[in-house]
Design an enzyme around this catalytic site. Structure first.
Site, mmCIF file in Angstrom:
data_model
loop_
_atom_site.group_PDB
_atom_site.id
_atom_site.type_symbol
_atom_site.label_atom_id
_atom_site.label_comp_id
_atom_site.label_asym_id
_atom_site.label_seq_id
_atom_site.Cartn_x
_atom_site.Cartn_y
_atom_site.Cartn_z
ATOM 1 N N LYS A 115 0.815 -1.210 0.000
ATOM 2 C CA LYS A 115 0.000 0.000 0.000
ATOM 3 C C LYS A 115 0.851 1.264 0.000
ATOM 4 C CE LYS A 115 -4.251 -2.045 1.680
ATOM 5 N NZ LYS A 115 -3.903 -3.465 1.919
HETATM 6 C C1 LIG Z 1 -4.517 -4.583 1.396
HETATM 7 C C2 LIG Z 1 -3.705 -5.814 1.240
HETATM 8 C C3 LIG Z 1 -4.055 -6.825 0.312
HETATM 9 C C4 LIG Z 1 -5.327 -6.760 -0.511
HETATM 10 O O1 LIG Z 1 -5.315 -5.761 -1.478
HETATM 11 P P1 LIG Z 1 -6.693 -5.279 -2.159
HETATM 12 O O2 LIG Z 1 -6.300 -4.158 -3.039
HETATM 13 O O3 LIG Z 1 -7.593 -4.864 -1.042
HETATM 14 O O4 LIG Z 1 -7.230 -6.455 -2.902
HETATM 15 C C5 LIG Z 1 -3.205 -7.902 0.171
HETATM 16 N N1 LIG Z 1 -2.087 -8.021 0.925
HETATM 17 C C6 LIG Z 1 -1.714 -7.089 1.820
HETATM 18 C C7 LIG Z 1 -0.481 -7.292 2.615
HETATM 19 C C8 LIG Z 1 -2.506 -5.956 2.018
HETATM 20 O O5 LIG Z 1 -2.142 -5.040 2.929
#
Ligand SMILES: *Cc1c(COP(=O)(O)O)cnc(C)c1O
Length: 463
Positions: free
Chosen positions: A112
């Protein structure tokens, strides 16, 4: 370039407006009116280019002049300054035709960071245009809040309130949020669960007293600004190991389908890639929709891959809209049915469209733990539970056809309990996690009560 809403009842917006609004005024999600196109030569030349350079070109196509010329430059500088790896998103080969795309070298060790770090300078630039301020509210089970705090700390025109359920995020995730010294960030530890946090954020997003003072929005992946920052790594990885006659296939650990949708956006721009696999944990609403043709809401269960504990993935709407060939009417009716009854059936046409874009598989808790063990034994790598879900799904694919790229979305050290549970020893901490171990924490414990939270947030707005 203009942006339209998946519900078809909102005025068109430019990039800056879509970024600051998050959700469109008709309740839909923003998408570019037409997908920007890159040609085969561009993709061929993209292999091995510096990540920041490639990212800037992609961003500029989507910003399309709606922000000043140095906005994208400032955004990509964040990547070069805050990431702990020269390549930003390195690819690691595990076996012939099996690759891991490491997305966790940012300041909070989860993918993220990639989009969020860029969203902060882009938001400041958008607010500067109209001389406004923005209040961001977000409910988090851990990763989103941490990435947002690190990205927006010290932003000039933005204040950020993060609500997490008290005692229910990992200590690492909590410290990543609470050790900030920035005055524009407020950490609220809510006496309740994640759903309480979400409910509070939802109530405050439409609160007129807050809205009278500044713009109010959220930073989850309904916001197009989040997704656009995730497109470049699909391009970088696919062009590095794939080609038009050896189509790379991505396997994406999926919660809200934001990351996966960014991959589909890259495909819409012309990137040669095969059918993507969305890998979910036991929260399998998406897999049931794709495989059985019924999208049904159920209660989320707790799993080791907590950041994917989602039962109504918000970006499913973008996938459905595209699969309906952008028929906003049909899309609206599908999601209104879902909102009213908690269930919507995919017509044969829609289902064929969806399956054309994406396959979906569910990986349960036992297989996730076994995959963590397998990665250690076979490759000497300690992986996080989210990565394990993707890798388990990736190893089910036939790799004779061409390269398979599993996305590694977080560093194992963010989830020490489940990783030690599987391996019998704790993961080693990277420097960005060790660095915050002894820093003082700042947070406000608060009841799950709208009036109390509104008062705390209003004070932040005045800071
Ligand atoms: C948020 C997250 C996901 C999922 O991503 P999305 O965009 O919500 O599908 C997968 N792995 C990690 C470590 C995350 O923080």
């Amino acid at each position: 370039m203009k942006y339209l809403s998946t519900r078809g009842n909102a005025p068109e917006a430019d990039f800056a407006e879509a970024l600051l609004r998050g959700l469109a005024p008709d309740g839909g999600l923003y998408l570019p009116k037409a997908w920007p196109q890159l040609d085969a030569n561009w993709f061929r030349a993209a292999a091995g280019r510096p990540y920041a350079e490639l990212t800037r070109e992609v961003l500029d196509l989507y910003i399309a002049g709606s922000l000043g010329p140095d906005a994208s430059q400032k955004a990509v500088q964040r990547l070069t300054h805050t990431f702990h790896h020269e390549a930003v998103t390195p690819l690691v080969q595990l076996e012939p035709n099996l690759w891991l795309l490491e997305l966790f070298h940012g300041p909070t060790a989860a993918f993220k960071d990639l989009a969020m770090q860029m969203m902060a300078p882009l938001s400041d630039a958008a607010l500067e245009k109209t001389d406004e301020r923005l209040l961001l509210l977000t409910a988090t089970s851990g990763d989103t809040g941490a990435a947002a705090v690190r990205a927006f700390a010290g932003a000039e025109r933005v204040s950020l309130a993060v609500l997490h359920p008290e005692g229910r995020v990992s200590p690492v995730q909590r410290r990543q949020m609470t050790t900030t010294v920035a005055d524009n960030v407020l950490n609220l530890a809510v006496r309740g669960d994640f759903d309480d946090c979400q409910r509070l954020v939802k109530a405050l997003l439409s609160d007129e007293t807050l809205r009278a003072k500044s713009r109010v929005s959220s930073v989850n992946s309904i916001n197009w600004g989040r997704l656009v920052g995730q497109i470049p790594y699909y391009i970088a990885a696919a062009t590095a190991v794939g080609s038009p006659d050896r189509l790379p296939r991505f396997v994406v650990p999926t919660g809200n389908f934001g990351d996966a949708f960014a991959g589909l956006a890259a495909k819409r721009m012309g990137l040669p890639m095969g059918v993507m696999t969305a890998a979910v944990n036991s929260n399998d609403a998406l897999a049931r929709a794709v495989n059985d043709g019924v999208y049904r809401r159920t209660r989320a269960v707790h799993t080791a891959s907590v950041s994917m504990d989602v039962q109504a993935p918000s970006n499913f709407e973008r996938l459905v809209f595209e699969s309906f060939d952008r028929d906003a009417e049909a899309n609206r009716s599908f999601f209104e049915t879902f909102a009213d009854s908690g269930e919507a059936t995919l017509s044969d046409n829609l289902l064929a469209g969806v399956r054309n874009e994406v396959a979906a598989v569910s990986v349960d808790e036992e297989e996730t733990a076994r995959e963590i063990q397998h990665a250690w034994k076979a490759y000497g790598r300690v992986i996080c539970p989210h990565t394990a879900v993707a890798l388990a799904a990736a190893r089910r694919l036939d790799r004779h056809e061409g390269p398979v790229i599993a996305l590694s979305t977080a560093h194992a050290a963010k989830f020490p309990e489940s990783v030690s549970g599987a391996l019998g020893f704790p993961p080693e901490e990277p420097s960005q996690i060790r660095a915050i171990e002894d820093r003082p924490e700042r947070l406000t414990v608060i009841d799950a009560d709208v009036t109390a939270v509104r008062a705390a947030v209003a004070e932040l707005q005045n800071y």
